[in-house]
Design a protein around this motif. Structure first.
Motif, PDB file in Angstrom:
ATOM      1  N   GLY A 165       0.789  -1.221   0.000  1.00 46.35           N
ATOM      2  CA  GLY A 165       0.000   0.000   0.000  1.00 46.35           C
ATOM      3  C   GLY A 165       0.821   1.271   0.000  1.00 46.35           C
ATOM      4  O   GLY A 165       2.054   1.256  -0.063  1.00 46.35           O
ATOM      5  N   GLU A 166       0.123   2.411   0.078  1.00 48.57           N
ATOM      6  CA  GLU A 166       0.724   3.736   0.001  1.00 48.57           C
ATOM      7  C   GLU A 166       0.756   4.370   1.390  1.00 48.57           C
ATOM      8  O   GLU A 166      -0.209   4.279   2.147  1.00 48.57           O
ATOM      9  CB  GLU A 166      -0.080   4.627  -0.944  1.00 48.57           C
ATOM     10  N   MET A 167       1.875   5.018   1.694  1.00 48.50           N
ATOM     11  CA  MET A 167       2.062   5.649   2.992  1.00 48.50           C
ATOM     12  C   MET A 167       1.801   7.147   2.915  1.00 48.50           C
ATOM     13  O   MET A 167       2.267   7.823   1.997  1.00 48.50           O
ATOM     14  CB  MET A 167       3.494   5.411   3.498  1.00 48.50           C
ATOM     15  N   ILE A 168       1.056   7.649   3.888  1.00 51.27           N
ATOM     16  CA  ILE A 168       0.883   9.084   4.067  1.00 51.27           C
ATOM     17  C   ILE A 168       1.187   9.396   5.525  1.00 51.27           C
ATOM     18  O   ILE A 168       0.549   8.845   6.429  1.00 51.27           O
ATOM     19  CB  ILE A 168      -0.553   9.559   3.739  1.00 51.27           C
ATOM     20  N   VAL A 169       2.181  10.253   5.754  1.00 54.29           N
ATOM     21  CA  VAL A 169       2.523  10.681   7.109  1.00 54.29           C
ATOM     22  C   VAL A 169       2.047  12.116   7.267  1.00 54.29           C
ATOM     23  O   VAL A 169       2.467  13.008   6.515  1.00 54.29           O
ATOM     24  CB  VAL A 169       4.035  10.606   7.378  1.00 54.29           C
ATOM     25  N   LEU A 170       1.173  12.343   8.240  1.00 55.03           N
ATOM     26  CA  LEU A 170       0.633  13.677   8.471  1.00 55.03           C
ATOM     27  C   LEU A 170       0.436  13.884   9.964  1.00 55.03           C
ATOM     28  O   LEU A 170      -0.208  13.076  10.635  1.00 55.03           O
ATOM     29  CB  LEU A 170      -0.703  13.839   7.734  1.00 55.03           C
ATOM     30  N   ASP A 171       1.031  14.967  10.476  1.00 53.01           N
ATOM     31  CA  ASP A 171       0.896  15.314  11.895  1.00 53.01           C
ATOM     32  C   ASP A 171       1.280  14.149  12.804  1.00 53.01           C
ATOM     33  O   ASP A 171       0.551  13.786  13.743  1.00 53.01           O
ATOM     34  CB  ASP A 171      -0.535  15.770  12.203  1.00 53.01           C
ATOM     35  N   ASP A 172       2.430  13.548  12.509  1.00 56.22           N
ATOM     36  CA  ASP A 172       2.999  12.474  13.338  1.00 56.22           C
ATOM     37  C   ASP A 172       2.224  11.163  13.295  1.00 56.22           C
ATOM     38  O   ASP A 172       2.477  10.266  14.097  1.00 56.22           O
ATOM     39  CB  ASP A 172       3.117  12.909  14.809  1.00 56.22           C
ATOM     40  N   THR A 173       1.281  11.049  12.377  1.00 54.19           N
ATOM     41  CA  THR A 173       0.517   9.809  12.229  1.00 54.19           C
ATOM     42  C   THR A 173       0.808   9.191  10.869  1.00 54.19           C
ATOM     43  O   THR A 173       0.839   9.898   9.856  1.00 54.19           O
ATOM     44  CB  THR A 173      -0.994  10.074  12.365  1.00 54.19           C
ATOM     45  N   VAL A 174       1.028   7.872  10.844  1.00 49.19           N
ATOM     46  CA  VAL A 174       1.310   7.167   9.595  1.00 49.19           C
ATOM     47  C   VAL A 174       0.047   6.429   9.152  1.00 49.19           C
ATOM     48  O   VAL A 174      -0.446   5.532   9.848  1.00 49.19           O
ATOM     49  CB  VAL A 174       2.460   6.154   9.763  1.00 49.19           C
ATOM     50  N   TYR A 175      -0.469   6.822   7.983  1.00 49.02           N
ATOM     51  CA  TYR A 175      -1.654   6.187   7.407  1.00 49.02           C
ATOM     52  C   TYR A 175      -1.222   5.226   6.294  1.00 49.02           C
ATOM     53  O   TYR A 175      -0.285   5.504   5.535  1.00 49.02           O
ATOM     54  CB  TYR A 175      -2.591   7.246   6.823  1.00 49.02           C
ATOM     55  N   GLN A 176      -1.939   4.110   6.194  1.00 45.79           N
ATOM     56  CA  GLN A 176      -1.655   3.092   5.188  1.00 45.79           C
ATOM     57  C   GLN A 176      -2.879   2.932   4.292  1.00 45.79           C
ATOM     58  O   GLN A 176      -3.926   2.450   4.725  1.00 45.79           O
ATOM     59  CB  GLN A 176      -1.310   1.765   5.859  1.00 45.79           C
ATOM     60  N   ALA A 177      -2.733   3.383   3.036  1.00 37.51           N
ATOM     61  CA  ALA A 177      -3.810   3.249   2.057  1.00 37.51           C
ATOM     62  C   ALA A 177      -3.641   1.911   1.345  1.00 37.51           C
ATOM     63  O   ALA A 177      -2.744   1.737   0.513  1.00 37.51           O
ATOM     64  CB  ALA A 177      -3.769   4.401   1.055  1.00 37.51           C
ATOM     65  N   LEU A 178      -4.491   0.964   1.665  1.00 34.25           N
ATOM     66  CA  LEU A 178      -4.377  -0.405   1.154  1.00 34.25           C
ATOM     67  C   LEU A 178      -4.987  -0.533  -0.232  1.00 34.25           C
ATOM     68  O   LEU A 178      -5.794   0.303  -0.663  1.00 34.25           O
ATOM     69  CB  LEU A 178      -5.068  -1.366   2.121  1.00 34.25           C
ATOM     70  N   SER A 179      -4.634  -1.600  -0.933  1.00 32.14           N
ATOM     71  CA  SER A 179      -5.169  -1.824  -2.280  1.00 32.14           C
ATOM     72  C   SER A 179      -6.665  -2.101  -2.255  1.00 32.14           C
ATOM     73  O   SER A 179      -7.340  -1.969  -3.274  1.00 32.14           O
ATOM     74  CB  SER A 179      -4.427  -2.990  -2.963  1.00 32.14           C
ATOM     75  N   SER A 180      -7.201  -2.446  -1.098  1.00 30.87           N
ATOM     76  CA  SER A 180      -8.644  -2.676  -0.953  1.00 30.87           C
ATOM     77  C   SER A 180      -9.432  -1.373  -0.954  1.00 30.87           C
ATOM     78  O   SER A 180     -10.662  -1.388  -1.038  1.00 30.87           O
ATOM     79  CB  SER A 180      -8.914  -3.422   0.356  1.00 30.87           C
ATOM     80  N   GLY A 181      -8.727  -0.248  -0.832  1.00 32.13           N
ATOM     81  CA  GLY A 181      -9.383   1.048  -0.722  1.00 32.13           C
ATOM     82  C   GLY A 181      -9.514   1.510   0.713  1.00 32.13           C
ATOM     83  O   GLY A 181      -9.821   2.676   0.975  1.00 32.13           O
ATOM     84  N   GLU A 182      -9.269   0.609   1.659  1.00 33.46           N
ATOM     85  CA  GLU A 182      -9.343   0.959   3.076  1.00 33.46           C
ATOM     86  C   GLU A 182      -8.081   1.723   3.480  1.00 33.46           C
ATOM     87  O   GLU A 182      -6.980   1.454   2.981  1.00 33.46           O
ATOM     88  CB  GLU A 182      -9.458  -0.316   3.918  1.00 33.46           C
ATOM     89  N   VAL A 183      -8.238   2.689   4.371  1.00 25.70           N
ATOM     90  CA  VAL A 183      -7.104   3.411   4.954  1.00 25.70           C
ATOM     91  C   VAL A 183      -7.085   3.130   6.447  1.00 25.70           C
ATOM     92  O   VAL A 183      -8.095   3.286   7.135  1.00 25.70           O
ATOM     93  CB  VAL A 183      -7.199   4.925   4.699  1.00 25.70           C
ATOM     94  N   VAL A 184      -5.911   2.700   6.945  1.00 26.67           N
ATOM     95  CA  VAL A 184      -5.774   2.385   8.366  1.00 26.67           C
ATOM     96  C   VAL A 184      -4.568   3.132   8.921  1.00 26.67           C
ATOM     97  O   VAL A 184      -3.693   3.586   8.181  1.00 26.67           O
ATOM     98  CB  VAL A 184      -5.590   0.867   8.596  1.00 26.67           C
ATOM     99  N   LYS A 185      -4.534   3.262  10.240  1.00 30.10           N
ATOM    100  CA  LYS A 185      -3.355   3.793  10.895  1.00 30.10           C
ATOM    101  C   LYS A 185      -2.359   2.650  11.080  1.00 30.10           C
ATOM    102  O   LYS A 185      -2.695   1.620  11.654  1.00 30.10           O
ATOM    103  CB  LYS A 185      -3.724   4.425  12.235  1.00 30.10           C
ATOM    104  N   ALA A 186      -1.168   2.834  10.559  1.00 28.85           N
ATOM    105  CA  ALA A 186      -0.172   1.767  10.582  1.00 28.85           C
ATOM    106  C   ALA A 186       0.379   1.578  11.999  1.00 28.85           C
ATOM    107  O   ALA A 186       0.371   2.497  12.824  1.00 28.85           O
ATOM    108  CB  ALA A 186       0.957   2.092   9.619  1.00 28.85           C
TER     109      ALA A 186
END
Length: 270
Positions: free
Chosen positions: A80-101
């Motif tokens: 998946g794709e990583m987005i780091v924003l305001d000290d939080t790491v988000y994981q955008a999965l291929s399923s379309g779901e976004v979770v906090k890593a």
């Protein structure tokens, strides 16, 4: 824990003075004890390594966050794709779901910095990604340094992608993109997190723009492909130092990193 490898410091001098330091460490303790200074962009591995299928993560997200609060990248196995924003790491999965890593998760490639806006501009409505890039281009004071870029607004439309986690033997990144899942979202408040890199960085990173999207509520995200934005505000942070950590796993050390073509990189960005 002892440091077992020397640090490579490379000074790159253009119109402005830019210091690029790459440290090849043999212990995770050494990495975790190293902090980046202000105005520093910290990078894990190289783009060409990722292009050639070096997907094994070695640096934990907890260690990565020691070096910044704003960034992009991917996860162990290209999950998946990583987005780091305001000290939080988000994981955008291929399923379309976004979770906090999880902080113990690892990354094979990432870019991160402590974001502190130097330039801000309200540019109104944006029709497409190309127009957004043109607006940002006009704000950049030099083509020879690195910029962290944050864009906020209401996305009338945004198209993103993510890729599924890979298993060994890892395929090339250009082949993985044929498996990518593309998602389109409408009328959502969101943020673009990304970077602009100068042309001379080719191979180490991607010259030009690399942006990821995250909705304000953290439920949607991925690698940006296209967008239409209302009430667009652009924030730019100038970074004049690049610090790079190189993996020491067998795959990285033995992979030929010279075989990546411009066509491969173009395919990956589309």
């Amino acid at each position: 824990m002892k440091k077992k490898a020397a640090c490579l410091l490379i000074a790159v001098i253009f119109t402005l003075c830019i210091f690029v330091s790459g440290c090849v460490e043999t212990s995770m303790g050494s990495i975790e004890d190293t902090k980046t200074s202000q105005d520093t962009l910290y990078q894990v591995s190289t783009l060409d390594a990722l292009m050639q299928g070096v997907y094994d993560g070695e640096i934990t997200l907890n260690s990565l966050l020691d070096h910044g609060d704003f960034g992009i990248g991917t996860f162990n196995g290209l999950d998946g794709e990583m987005i780091v924003l305001d000290d939080t790491v988000y994981q955008a999965l291929s399923s379309g779901e976004v979770v906090k890593a999880e902080s113990a998760d690892t990354t094979p490639f990432a870019m991160i910095t402590d974001f502190d806006s130097d330039i801000q501009d309200d540019v109104g409505d944006i029709d497409n990604y190309q127009q957004l890039q043109s607006k940002i281009d006009a704000l950049l004071p030099s083509q020879n340094i690195f910029y962290a870029i944050k864009v906020e607004g209401t996305f009338s439309n945004v198209q993103v992608r993510s890729v599924p986690k890979q298993s060994e033997p890892y395929p090339l990144l250009a082949d993985v993109t044929s498996e990518q899942q593309v998602y389109n979202y409408s009328d959502v408040s969101g943020i673009l997190v990304g970077f602009w890199c100068p042309a001379y960085i080719d191979g180490v990173n991607l010259p030009g723009y690399h942006m990821h999207f995250l909705s304000k509520d953290g439920s949607m995200g991925g690698h940006l492909l296209e967008c239409t934005i209302k009430n667009t505000v652009i924030y730019i942070y100038t970074t004049t130092e690049l610090q790079m950590w190189l993996p020491e796993n067998k795959h990285f050390l033995e992979t030929d990193l010279s075989g990546v073509t411009d066509a491969d990189k173009k395919d990956v960005e589309q």
